[in-house]
Design a protein around this motif. Structure first.
Motif, PDB file in Angstrom:
ATOM      1  N   TYR A   1       0.840  -1.202   0.000  1.00 10.60           N
ATOM      2  CA  TYR A   1       0.000   0.000   0.000  1.00 10.60           C
ATOM      3  C   TYR A   1       0.875   1.252   0.000  1.00 10.60           C
TER       4      TYR A   1
ATOM      5  N   GLU B   1      -3.737   8.012   2.078  1.00  9.35           N
ATOM      6  CA  GLU B   1      -5.110   8.509   2.121  1.00  9.35           C
ATOM      7  C   GLU B   1      -5.420   8.914   3.552  1.00  9.35           C
TER       8      GLU B   1
ATOM      9  N   ASN C   1      -7.043  -3.555  -5.358  1.00  6.85           N
ATOM     10  CA  ASN C   1      -7.527  -2.175  -5.499  1.00  6.85           C
ATOM     11  C   ASN C   1      -6.420  -1.276  -6.048  1.00  6.85           C
TER      12      ASN C   1
ATOM     13  N   LEU D   1      -6.568  12.043  -0.958  1.00  7.21           N
ATOM     14  CA  LEU D   1      -5.358  11.284  -1.254  1.00  7.21           C
ATOM     15  C   LEU D   1      -4.268  12.304  -1.583  1.00  7.21           C
TER      16      LEU D   1
ATOM     17  N   LYS E   1      -3.353   0.483  -3.853  1.00  7.29           N
ATOM     18  CA  LYS E   1      -4.056   0.522  -2.563  1.00  7.29           C
ATOM     19  C   LYS E   1      -4.035  -0.856  -1.902  1.00  7.29           C
TER      20      LYS E   1
ATOM     21  N   TYR F   1      -1.445   3.740  -8.740  1.00  3.92           N
ATOM     22  CA  TYR F   1      -1.368   3.840  -7.286  1.00  3.92           C
ATOM     23  C   TYR F   1      -1.860   2.508  -6.707  1.00  3.92           C
TER      24      TYR F   1
END
Length: 366
Positions: A83, A178, A111, A187, A107, A105
């Motif tokens: 992450y 985030e 995700n 973010l 996550k 990006y």
């Protein structure tokens, strides 16, 4: 033929109120400059500037097969990335040409958040959707939901922490986090397109408007248009889609092979790139420095002994160095550093020499 209606970002009224010069860019009405390009460029190099980049596209890819799918469509390697990681790379056609360059990006393994170029949003979405067969993924275009602000320059970290109260000093380059800010999810990433330290903030349209106002009222941040965004990225050799990358210009020709992981099991375009690498490239993007003050522009011919060997992709009189320089796609036989070439400018040939694409080196010693 009916002209497509240009879109506006959530900050358009702010730009108009400041008297910005506004012009079409990527399907949007965007500010090109406020005061002048030189003032804005120097503000980012020496202090802090902010850009409305809400025209950029955002895409969410989630689901059980999200990692496998991103690995399939993306040239870089996100496998197992933690992450907060950010990767630069490309979406490729099977022949090796570029659909778009983008940031991914991470996550989680299920995700991913993709940031794509404004002019390519519809094309990219159609292309990504076309690759989904056999993958259990959800693909969502979030471009209308997000605003985005880039805060760039050596003072960006201090300004964001002090003026906005948003913690960012612990973010390493090409990472994000985030968090909630005044009750809103946002973010923030340590990324940019200027060759300077800086951050990009993503959030609701209301949040981006609040941040713009707060930074402007602080008096510590110069509002900057897309004019100096181009001069800044160009000076440090960063590519612009449509100039240094395109369906006809591969990442290898652009010198971006490090972002194409040919040791990955597979990705669209991998075989074509591997074959090009094995056979040897015929063209290459290089830097050229002219001996005169004449300005080389996109599309101008590059010549050697009266023979056209390529074309200029981007050129300026560099604001930070005062030199007339350009990037150009030329025959690789002439691409060695130090080679003499000429650029045809207004029918006259101007002498130049092949250089590195990074024309400006930041001196971090204080």
């Amino acid at each position: 033929m009916e002209q497509a209606t240009l879109k506006r970002t959530c900050l358009y009224d702010k730009h108009a109120a400041l008297g910005a010069q506004i012009a079409p860019f990527g399907g949007f009405e965007m500010p090109i400059q406020y005061k002048d390009i030189v003032t804005e460029h120097q503000a980012v190099r020496n202090a802090c500037g902010m850009f409305d980049v809400s025209h950029m596209g955002e895409v969410s890819i989630t689901g059980p097969d999200a990692e496998r799918f991103v690995q399939h469509i993306f040239t870089n390697n996100v496998a197992g990335a933690p992450y907060g990681s950010i990767f630069y790379g490309m979406l490729l056609y099977p022949e090796g040409g570029v659909v778009d360059d983008l940031l991914v990006y991470v996550k989680s393994a299920t995700n991913y958040f993709l940031v794509i170029n404004a002019a390519n949003i519809d094309k990219d979405m159609a292309w990504i959707e076309a690759q989904r067969e056999g993958f259990d993924v959800n693909i969502e275009n979030l471009s209308e939901q997000f605003g985005e602000l880039a805060v760039q320059g050596p003072k960006a970290e201090a300004v964001i922490e002090r003026v906005l109260g948003i913690p960012c000093k612990d973010l390493a380059f090409y990472t994000f986090t985030e968090l909630e800010h005044r009750g809103e999810p946002i973010l923030i990433s340590r990324t940019g397109y200027t060759g300077e330290d800086g951050f990009e903030l993503y959030g609701s349209h209301a949040f981006i408007n609040q941040v713009w106002d707060a930074l402007l009222e602080s008096g510590e941040v110069e509002p900057c248009g897309l004019g100096c965004r181009d001069t800044l990225r160009f000076e440090v050799g960063l590519p612009l889609y449509g100039n240094e990358l395109s369906q006809d210009i591969t990442p290898l020709e652009a010198g971006l092979g490090m972002f194409c992981k040919l040791d990955k099991e597979e990705f669209i375009g991998k075989e074509a790139l591997a074959q090009m690498k094995a056979e040897g490239l015929k063209r290459k993007i290089v830097g050229i420095e002219l001996s005169s003050r004449a300005i080389p522009r996109h599309g101008y011919d590059v010549e050697v002994d009266g023979v056209v060997i390529g074309t200029v992709t981007t050129g300026y009189n560099s604001i930070s160095t005062g030199k007339s320089v350009c990037m150009a796609l030329i025959d690789k036989r002439y691409a060695e550093l130090g080679n003499n070439v000429q650029v045809r400018i207004h029918k006259r040939l101007q002498d130049g020499v092949v250089t590195k694409k990074r024309f400006y080196e930041k001196n971090y010693k204080k």
